[in-house]
Design a protein around this motif. Structure first.
Motif, PDB file in Angstrom:
ATOM      1  N   MET A 133      23.305  64.833  56.644  1.00  0.00           N
ATOM      2  CA  MET A 133      22.967  66.190  56.230  1.00  0.00           C
ATOM      3  C   MET A 133      22.044  66.819  57.269  1.00  0.00           C
ATOM      4  O   MET A 133      20.857  66.514  57.333  1.00  0.00           O
ATOM      5  N   ALA A 135      20.068  69.566  57.825  1.00  0.00           N
ATOM      6  CA  ALA A 135      19.518  70.698  57.053  1.00  0.00           C
ATOM      7  C   ALA A 135      18.643  71.549  57.978  1.00  0.00           C
ATOM      8  O   ALA A 135      19.155  72.417  58.695  1.00  0.00           O
ATOM      9  N   GLY A 192      15.179  73.352  50.708  1.00  0.00           N
ATOM     10  CA  GLY A 192      15.694  72.656  51.896  1.00  0.00           C
ATOM     11  C   GLY A 192      17.041  71.990  51.680  1.00  0.00           C
ATOM     12  O   GLY A 192      17.482  71.204  52.530  1.00  0.00           O
ATOM     13  N   TYR A 193      17.699  72.279  50.546  1.00  0.00           N
ATOM     14  CA  TYR A 193      19.036  71.732  50.330  1.00  0.00           C
ATOM     15  C   TYR A 193      20.074  72.619  51.006  1.00  0.00           C
ATOM     16  O   TYR A 193      19.942  73.848  51.028  1.00  0.00           O
ATOM     17  N   ILE A 194      21.116  71.970  51.510  1.00  0.00           N
ATOM     18  CA  ILE A 194      22.216  72.729  52.113  1.00  0.00           C
ATOM     19  C   ILE A 194      23.060  73.333  50.995  1.00  0.00           C
ATOM     20  O   ILE A 194      23.355  72.671  49.994  1.00  0.00           O
ATOM     21  N   GLY A 199      24.285  67.992  47.551  1.00  0.00           N
ATOM     22  CA  GLY A 199      23.099  67.410  46.915  1.00  0.00           C
ATOM     23  C   GLY A 199      22.386  66.487  47.880  1.00  0.00           C
ATOM     24  O   GLY A 199      22.494  66.638  49.102  1.00  0.00           O
ATOM     25  N   ASP A 200      21.652  65.535  47.340  1.00  0.00           N
ATOM     26  CA  ASP A 200      20.905  64.585  48.179  1.00  0.00           C
ATOM     27  C   ASP A 200      21.820  63.418  48.550  1.00  0.00           C
ATOM     28  O   ASP A 200      22.196  62.613  47.695  1.00  0.00           O
ATOM     29  N   ALA A 201      22.167  63.357  49.814  1.00  0.00           N
ATOM     30  CA  ALA A 201      23.156  62.356  50.251  1.00  0.00           C
ATOM     31  C   ALA A 201      22.640  60.940  50.015  1.00  0.00           C
ATOM     32  O   ALA A 201      23.387  60.055  49.583  1.00  0.00           O
ATOM     33  N   GLY A 202      21.354  60.692  50.293  1.00  0.00           N
ATOM     34  CA  GLY A 202      20.788  59.355  50.101  1.00  0.00           C
ATOM     35  C   GLY A 202      20.857  58.947  48.634  1.00  0.00           C
ATOM     36  O   GLY A 202      21.297  57.837  48.308  1.00  0.00           O
TER      37      GLY A 202
HETATM   38  N1  URA Z   1      19.290  66.197  52.770  1.00  0.00           N
HETATM   39  C1  URA Z   1      20.222  65.974  51.809  1.00  0.00           C
HETATM   40  O1  URA Z   1      20.502  64.830  51.461  1.00  0.00           O
HETATM   41  N2  URA Z   1      20.848  67.039  51.274  1.00  0.00           N
HETATM   42  C2  URA Z   1      20.584  68.309  51.635  1.00  0.00           C
HETATM   43  O2  URA Z   1      21.211  69.237  51.125  1.00  0.00           O
HETATM   44  C3  URA Z   1      19.601  68.524  52.635  1.00  0.00           C
HETATM   45  C4  URA Z   1      18.971  67.450  53.189  1.00  0.00           C
END
Ligand code: URA
Length: 209
Positions: A133, A135, A192-194, A199-202
């Motif tokens: 991601m 961002a 700060g999310y795209i 969502g949160d890739a991790g």
């Molecule tokens: N990191 C993520 O995992 N998702 C986002 O949208 C932005 C940063």
């Protein structure tokens, strides 16, 4: 160099749609990210040099080609970058893998590198930094700077999804680095999310929240 490539291959786009879908569970998400990473690796390695060899087929001797021994290094940024490593390694099993862990000090806003372990010969390798991601681009920017400081000469950046802000930062700070994406999204939100992103890739890769 300094180019941005967005891979519009139908298989990549199809799989990315299910990666984005919030109803996709952890197992399927991980498998899809792995598959997209493999497909992207196929595209990213299009320009690897070849050399001529002779091969004996069951029928005759033939002139053929093999990779000209360019050494590859993969550098996932912890932790989400780990989700794309195996997919790339399926196509490039000889690639060495380094790891970079970074966070931004909330007070100084300076990058803090809490972990780094790299192949000893990074200056001879074509490095693919993996940050799913992109961002703000802060982590990738810092990781690339850190690799250059340690002697890296040739760096490419591989991401699943990017925001224009991240792409612009890397283009400005590292104009020698080509960027490879499965999608260039619209923007960043206030957290700060795209957007639309995934969502949160991790969290989605590792089932955390
Ligand atoms: N990191 C993520 O995992 N998702 C986002 O949208 C932005 C940063």
């Amino acid at each position: 160099m300094g180019n941005v490539f967005v891979f519009d291959h139908p298989l990549i786009q199809h799989k990315l749609t299910y990666i984005r879908d919030k109803s996709t569970g952890t197992k399927e998400f991980r498998e899809l990210v792995d598959e997209v990473a493999m497909l992207m690796a196929f595209e990213i390695t299009r320009d690897l040099p070849l050399q001529d060899v002779e091969v004996e087929t069951p029928v005759t001797a033939a002139k053929a080609k093999v990779l000209a021994g360019k050494k590859i290094g993969l550098v996932p940024i912890l932790r989400a970058g780990l989700g794309m490593v195996d997919g790339v390694r399926k196509l490039i099993p000889a690639a060495k893998v380094g790891h970079v862990g970074l966070y931004r000090d909330p007070e100084t806003l300076q990058p803090v590198e809490y972990y780094i372990k790299l192949p000893s010969d990074i200056n001879e390798r074509e490095l693919i930094v993996i940050d799913p991601m992109l961002a703000t681009g802060g982590s990738a920017n810092d990781a690339i700077a850190s690799l250059k400081k340690r002697g890296a000469q040739n760096i490419r950046l591989m991401c699943l999804v990017a925001a224009p802000e991240g792409v612009e930062l890397i283009k400005k700070e590292h104009p020698d680095v080509d960027i490879y994406l499965a999608a260039l999204d619209e923007k960043l939100d206030d957290h700060g999310y795209i957007v639309p992103g995934l969502g949160d890739a991790g969290d989605r890769l590792f089932g955390t929240k």
